[in-house]
Design a protein around this motif. Structure first.
Motif, mmCIF file in Angstrom:
data_model
loop_
_atom_site.group_PDB
_atom_site.id
_atom_site.type_symbol
_atom_site.label_atom_id
_atom_site.label_comp_id
_atom_site.label_asym_id
_atom_site.label_seq_id
_atom_site.Cartn_x
_atom_site.Cartn_y
_atom_site.Cartn_z
ATOM 1 N N PHE A 71 35.327 20.186 76.565
ATOM 2 C CA PHE A 71 36.559 20.665 77.029
ATOM 3 C C PHE A 71 36.713 22.209 77.530
ATOM 4 O O PHE A 71 37.763 22.603 77.855
ATOM 5 N N ALA A 72 35.530 22.714 78.043
ATOM 6 C CA ALA A 72 35.488 24.085 78.509
ATOM 7 C C ALA A 72 36.350 24.161 79.758
ATOM 8 O O ALA A 72 37.002 25.219 80.003
ATOM 9 N N ASP A 73 36.672 23.037 80.552
ATOM 10 C CA ASP A 73 37.323 23.381 81.843
ATOM 11 C C ASP A 73 38.957 22.642 81.492
ATOM 12 O O ASP A 73 39.500 22.200 82.888
ATOM 13 N N PHE A 74 39.237 22.292 80.438
ATOM 14 C CA PHE A 74 40.649 21.777 80.354
ATOM 15 C C PHE A 74 41.706 22.787 80.609
ATOM 16 O O PHE A 74 41.679 23.862 80.286
ATOM 17 N N VAL A 76 46.120 23.425 79.982
ATOM 18 C CA VAL A 76 47.075 23.391 78.813
ATOM 19 C C VAL A 76 47.409 21.817 78.414
ATOM 20 O O VAL A 76 47.231 21.624 77.254
ATOM 21 N N LYS A 77 47.840 21.329 79.328
ATOM 22 C CA LYS A 77 48.198 19.952 79.051
ATOM 23 C C LYS A 77 47.117 19.060 78.495
ATOM 24 O O LYS A 77 47.298 18.379 77.550
ATOM 25 N N ASN A 78 45.969 19.091 79.108
ATOM 26 C CA ASN A 78 44.653 18.302 78.405
ATOM 27 C C ASN A 78 44.515 18.878 77.190
ATOM 28 O O ASN A 78 44.030 18.044 76.278
ATOM 29 N N ALA A 79 44.563 20.217 76.985
ATOM 30 C CA ALA A 79 44.011 20.832 75.623
ATOM 31 C C ALA A 79 45.034 20.052 74.252
ATOM 32 O O ALA A 79 44.600 19.681 73.280
ATOM 33 N N GLU A 80 46.359 20.156 74.713
ATOM 34 C CA GLU A 80 47.183 19.831 73.914
ATOM 35 C C GLU A 80 47.261 18.297 73.514
ATOM 36 O O GLU A 80 47.213 17.883 72.440
ATOM 37 N N LYS A 81 46.940 17.539 74.632
ATOM 38 C CA LYS A 81 46.639 16.012 74.364
ATOM 39 C C LYS A 81 45.333 15.812 73.475
ATOM 40 O O LYS A 81 45.240 14.898 72.452
#
Length: 260
Positions: A71-74, A76-81
């Motif tokens: 997840f190092a390159d996520f 905001v949207k992908n991190a919340e998901k």
């Protein structure tokens, strides 16, 4: 069922789930989270499983954190998901499972690893265990329930300090804080967890299910825990386990609970 990143075995009413990525210090990745969900779901539906124990393979780590490379390159949207799906699939799922879950913390339990242990109903640890939530040292915060469950277990002030300093505490300090229930040498850890599981299995699985639901209700917004307790208490009176338990008590014999 065969798994790639975990092991699951069932013996004498106990299902032991082992995170099996020793070369990665058992770090959680998407595949592991998915397989853990499947294993917990299967164990929860298995009538022969009365208690679940989760631990890590090897002697170094329970789970040393999440696999940062995923997840190092996520954004905001992908991190919340990621956080939302992970919490729903595994961490909240374990907490609300009606089968008792014991975390046998056999080494490093950091970040997502400590969050996994905290999602379990209670924890036992080996003397070499180290626990912490180091996420702020990476510019992020715990995302799998750590900011919520840690204060519930150790208090707000201690949780604030642990999160803000990104430091680790040892097994004795975790015991002092109430983060773990027992500390034992590593070679005796699983035996201790199984001993406790044996004590649990002597009691009514139906009543334990109700107790888990009632205790958890105290930590859920908008839910009256006392009312949940009243309802679960009342439900017990309609079970075969209650009839057996009270009859055995009056007859001065050991109860043989049917689990119904």
């Amino acid at each position: 069922m065969n798994y790639d990143t975990i092991l699951s075995t069932t013996n004498n009413g106990i299902t032991t789930i082992t995170v099996n990525r020793p070369n990665k210090l058992n770090a959680l990745n998407k595949a592991t989270i998915g397989e853990l969900h499947g294993a917990f779901k299967a164990a929860g539906k298995d009538k022969d499983t009365k208690v679940i124990i989760i631990t890590g393979s090897g002697e170094k780590a329970f789970v040393a954190g999440a696999d940062i490379s995923e997840f190092a390159d996520f954004d905001v949207k992908n991190a919340e998901k990621l956080a939302a799906e992970g919490q729903k699939m595994l961490f909240d799922y374990i907490e609300n499972l009606s089968t008792p879950v014991i975390a046998a913390v056999n080494g490093f339990a950091l970040g997502g690893g400590l969050e996994l242990a905290m999602a379990c109903h209670f924890r036992v640890a080996s003397t070499n265990a180290k626990m912490g939530l180091p996420e702020v040292s990476l510019g992020v915060i715990p995302g799998y329930g750590g900011t919520q469950r840690l204060p519930q277990l150790v208090g707000k002030g201690r949780a604030m300090e642990m999160v803000m300093t990104a430091g680790m505490i040892d097994a004795d300090k975790a015991l002092e804080y109430g983060l773990v229930n027992h500390v034992t040498p590593q070679e005796e850890l699983i035996a201790l967890a199984e001993k406790i599981a044996g004590k649990i299995m002597r009691n009514s699985s139906v009543a334990i299910k109700g107790a888990i639901k009632a205790i958890n209700a105290n930590y859920k917004d908008g839910i009256d825990g006392y009312n949940t307790e009243i309802k679960q208490f009342g439900k017990c009176f309609g079970t075969e386990d209650f009839k057996e338990g009270t009859t055995a008590f009056l007859e001065k014999r050991k109860a043989e609970f049917p689990g119904k």
